[in-house]
Design a protein around this motif. Structure first.
Motif, PDB file in Angstrom:
ATOM      1  N   SER A 111     -13.840  -5.672  -1.697  1.00 13.58           N
ATOM      2  CA  SER A 111     -13.115  -4.490  -2.156  1.00 13.58           C
ATOM      3  C   SER A 111     -12.998  -3.461  -1.025  1.00 13.58           C
ATOM      4  O   SER A 111     -11.943  -2.865  -0.820  1.00 13.58           O
ATOM      5  CB  SER A 111     -13.836  -3.887  -3.355  1.00 13.58           C
ATOM      6  OG  SER A 111     -13.171  -2.734  -3.811  1.00 13.58           O
ATOM      7  N   TYR A 112     -14.089  -3.285  -0.295  1.00  8.00           N
ATOM      8  CA  TYR A 112     -14.088  -2.353   0.837  1.00  8.00           C
ATOM      9  C   TYR A 112     -13.077  -2.806   1.888  1.00  8.00           C
ATOM     10  O   TYR A 112     -12.283  -2.009   2.388  1.00  8.00           O
ATOM     11  CB  TYR A 112     -15.496  -2.278   1.442  1.00  8.00           C
ATOM     12  CG  TYR A 112     -15.555  -1.457   2.707  1.00  8.00           C
ATOM     13  CD1 TYR A 112     -15.568  -0.062   2.640  1.00  8.00           C
ATOM     14  CD2 TYR A 112     -15.596  -2.063   3.967  1.00  8.00           C
ATOM     15  CE1 TYR A 112     -15.619   0.707   3.793  1.00  8.00           C
ATOM     16  CE2 TYR A 112     -15.640  -1.299   5.118  1.00  8.00           C
ATOM     17  CZ  TYR A 112     -15.655   0.080   5.028  1.00  8.00           C
ATOM     18  OH  TYR A 112     -15.699   0.829   6.166  1.00  8.00           O
ATOM     19  N   GLN A 113     -13.099  -4.105   2.208  1.00  5.68           N
ATOM     20  CA  GLN A 113     -12.174  -4.658   3.213  1.00  5.68           C
ATOM     21  C   GLN A 113     -10.720  -4.472   2.767  1.00  5.68           C
ATOM     22  O   GLN A 113      -9.854  -4.123   3.568  1.00  5.68           O
ATOM     23  CB  GLN A 113     -12.463  -6.152   3.438  1.00  5.68           C
ATOM     24  CG  GLN A 113     -13.865  -6.432   3.915  1.00  5.68           C
ATOM     25  CD  GLN A 113     -13.930  -6.694   5.397  1.00  5.68           C
ATOM     26  OE1 GLN A 113     -12.938  -7.040   6.003  1.00  5.68           O
ATOM     27  NE2 GLN A 113     -15.091  -6.509   5.972  1.00  5.68           N
ATOM     28  N   ALA A 114     -10.465  -4.698   1.477  1.00  8.18           N
ATOM     29  CA  ALA A 114      -9.104  -4.530   0.955  1.00  8.18           C
ATOM     30  C   ALA A 114      -8.675  -3.069   1.073  1.00  8.18           C
ATOM     31  O   ALA A 114      -7.531  -2.772   1.431  1.00  8.18           O
ATOM     32  CB  ALA A 114      -9.031  -4.991  -0.495  1.00  8.18           C
ATOM     33  N   GLY A 115      -9.595  -2.165   0.771  1.00  8.59           N
ATOM     34  CA  GLY A 115      -9.286  -0.744   0.898  1.00  8.59           C
ATOM     35  C   GLY A 115      -8.992  -0.355   2.335  1.00  8.59           C
ATOM     36  O   GLY A 115      -8.065   0.417   2.605  1.00  8.59           O
ATOM     37  N   GLN A 116      -9.761  -0.903   3.257  1.00  6.53           N
ATOM     38  CA  GLN A 116      -9.530  -0.637   4.685  1.00  6.53           C
ATOM     39  C   GLN A 116      -8.155  -1.150   5.105  1.00  6.53           C
ATOM     40  O   GLN A 116      -7.414  -0.457   5.797  1.00  6.53           O
ATOM     41  CB  GLN A 116     -10.609  -1.336   5.533  1.00  6.53           C
ATOM     42  CG  GLN A 116     -11.960  -0.679   5.477  1.00  6.53           C
ATOM     43  CD  GLN A 116     -11.981   0.628   6.243  1.00  6.53           C
ATOM     44  OE1 GLN A 116     -11.810   1.691   5.654  1.00  6.53           O
ATOM     45  NE2 GLN A 116     -12.177   0.560   7.533  1.00  6.53           N
ATOM     46  N   ALA A 117      -7.833  -2.372   4.690  1.00  5.41           N
ATOM     47  CA  ALA A 117      -6.542  -2.969   5.061  1.00  5.41           C
ATOM     48  C   ALA A 117      -5.390  -2.158   4.485  1.00  5.41           C
ATOM     49  O   ALA A 117      -4.382  -1.921   5.154  1.00  5.41           O
ATOM     50  CB  ALA A 117      -6.475  -4.416   4.574  1.00  5.41           C
ATOM     51  N   LYS A 118      -5.548  -1.704   3.238  1.00  4.33           N
ATOM     52  CA  LYS A 118      -4.500  -0.901   2.605  1.00  4.33           C
ATOM     53  C   LYS A 118      -4.302   0.406   3.370  1.00  4.33           C
ATOM     54  O   LYS A 118      -3.169   0.827   3.625  1.00  4.33           O
ATOM     55  CB  LYS A 118      -4.881  -0.615   1.147  1.00  4.33           C
ATOM     56  CG  LYS A 118      -3.852   0.211   0.417  1.00  4.33           C
ATOM     57  CD  LYS A 118      -4.277   0.490  -1.022  1.00  4.33           C
ATOM     58  CE  LYS A 118      -3.254   1.378  -1.702  1.00  4.33           C
ATOM     59  NZ  LYS A 118      -3.683   1.819  -3.025  1.00  4.33           N
ATOM     60  N   GLY A 119      -5.399   1.049   3.736  1.00  4.62           N
ATOM     61  CA  GLY A 119      -5.308   2.303   4.485  1.00  4.62           C
ATOM     62  C   GLY A 119      -4.617   2.110   5.823  1.00  4.62           C
ATOM     63  O   GLY A 119      -3.777   2.916   6.226  1.00  4.62           O
ATOM     64  N   GLN A 120      -4.948   1.022   6.506  1.00  2.00           N
ATOM     65  CA  GLN A 120      -4.320   0.750   7.805  1.00  2.00           C
ATOM     66  C   GLN A 120      -2.830   0.461   7.634  1.00  2.00           C
ATOM     67  O   GLN A 120      -2.009   0.899   8.441  1.00  2.00           O
ATOM     68  CB  GLN A 120      -5.024  -0.422   8.488  1.00  2.00           C
ATOM     69  CG  GLN A 120      -6.417  -0.068   8.982  1.00  2.00           C
ATOM     70  CD  GLN A 120      -7.180  -1.270   9.515  1.00  2.00           C
ATOM     71  OE1 GLN A 120      -6.706  -2.401   9.466  1.00  2.00           O
ATOM     72  NE2 GLN A 120      -8.384  -1.027  10.016  1.00  2.00           N
ATOM     73  N   ALA A 121      -2.476  -0.277   6.586  1.00  2.00           N
ATOM     74  CA  ALA A 121      -1.063  -0.592   6.334  1.00  2.00           C
ATOM     75  C   ALA A 121      -0.281   0.679   6.026  1.00  2.00           C
ATOM     76  O   ALA A 121       0.844   0.857   6.504  1.00  2.00           O
ATOM     77  CB  ALA A 121      -0.940  -1.587   5.185  1.00  2.00           C
ATOM     78  N   SER A 136     -18.485  -8.954  -3.639  1.00  2.00           N
ATOM     79  CA  SER A 136     -17.389  -8.306  -4.351  1.00  2.00           C
ATOM     80  C   SER A 136     -17.133  -6.912  -3.778  1.00  2.00           C
ATOM     81  O   SER A 136     -15.983  -6.528  -3.551  1.00  2.00           O
ATOM     82  CB  SER A 136     -17.719  -8.226  -5.839  1.00  2.00           C
ATOM     83  OG  SER A 136     -16.705  -7.518  -6.519  1.00  2.00           O
ATOM     84  N   GLN A 137     -18.204  -6.165  -3.548  1.00  2.00           N
ATOM     85  CA  GLN A 137     -18.056  -4.825  -2.979  1.00  2.00           C
ATOM     86  C   GLN A 137     -17.507  -4.900  -1.563  1.00  2.00           C
ATOM     87  O   GLN A 137     -16.667  -4.096  -1.170  1.00  2.00           O
ATOM     88  CB  GLN A 137     -19.402  -4.104  -2.979  1.00  2.00           C
ATOM     89  CG  GLN A 137     -19.877  -3.686  -4.349  1.00  2.00           C
ATOM     90  CD  GLN A 137     -21.292  -3.138  -4.299  1.00  2.00           C
ATOM     91  OE1 GLN A 137     -22.131  -3.659  -3.566  1.00  2.00           O
ATOM     92  NE2 GLN A 137     -21.552  -2.109  -5.094  1.00  2.00           N
ATOM     93  N   ASP A 138     -17.971  -5.878  -0.807  1.00  2.00           N
ATOM     94  CA  ASP A 138     -17.512  -6.056   0.572  1.00  2.00           C
ATOM     95  C   ASP A 138     -16.021  -6.378   0.593  1.00  2.00           C
ATOM     96  O   ASP A 138     -15.261  -5.809   1.383  1.00  2.00           O
ATOM     97  CB  ASP A 138     -18.314  -7.165   1.267  1.00  2.00           C
ATOM     98  CG  ASP A 138     -18.019  -7.238   2.751  1.00  2.00           C
ATOM     99  OD1 ASP A 138     -17.926  -6.173   3.393  1.00  2.00           O
ATOM    100  OD2 ASP A 138     -17.875  -8.366   3.262  1.00  2.00           O
TER     101      ASP A 138
END
Length: 66
Positions: A8-18, A4-6
């Protein structure tokens, strides 16, 4: 990290890149718009100068400037 944390982290990374990419695209579009505006202003100035020159030429030929 658990799954779950992983995720969430991946989603945050993708959002930042977008967000970064969209910011770059907005900057590019803004720069293109500014360049187009400047080109139009320059073209307008050249047309104005040519029209004034043509007017002066006609006045000279007709004898209005004397």
């Amino acid at each position: 990290m658990n799954n779950s944390q992983d995720a969430s982290y991946q989603a945050g990374q993708a959002k930042g890149q977008a967000q970064e990419k969209s910011g770059q695209l907005i900057d590019k579009a803004s720069n293109a718009a500014q360049s187009a505006k400047e080109s139009c202003q320059e073209a307008g100035q050249q047309i104005k100068e040519k029209a004034q020159s043509a007017t002066e030429t006609v006045k000279d030929k007709v004898g209005i400037n004397n």
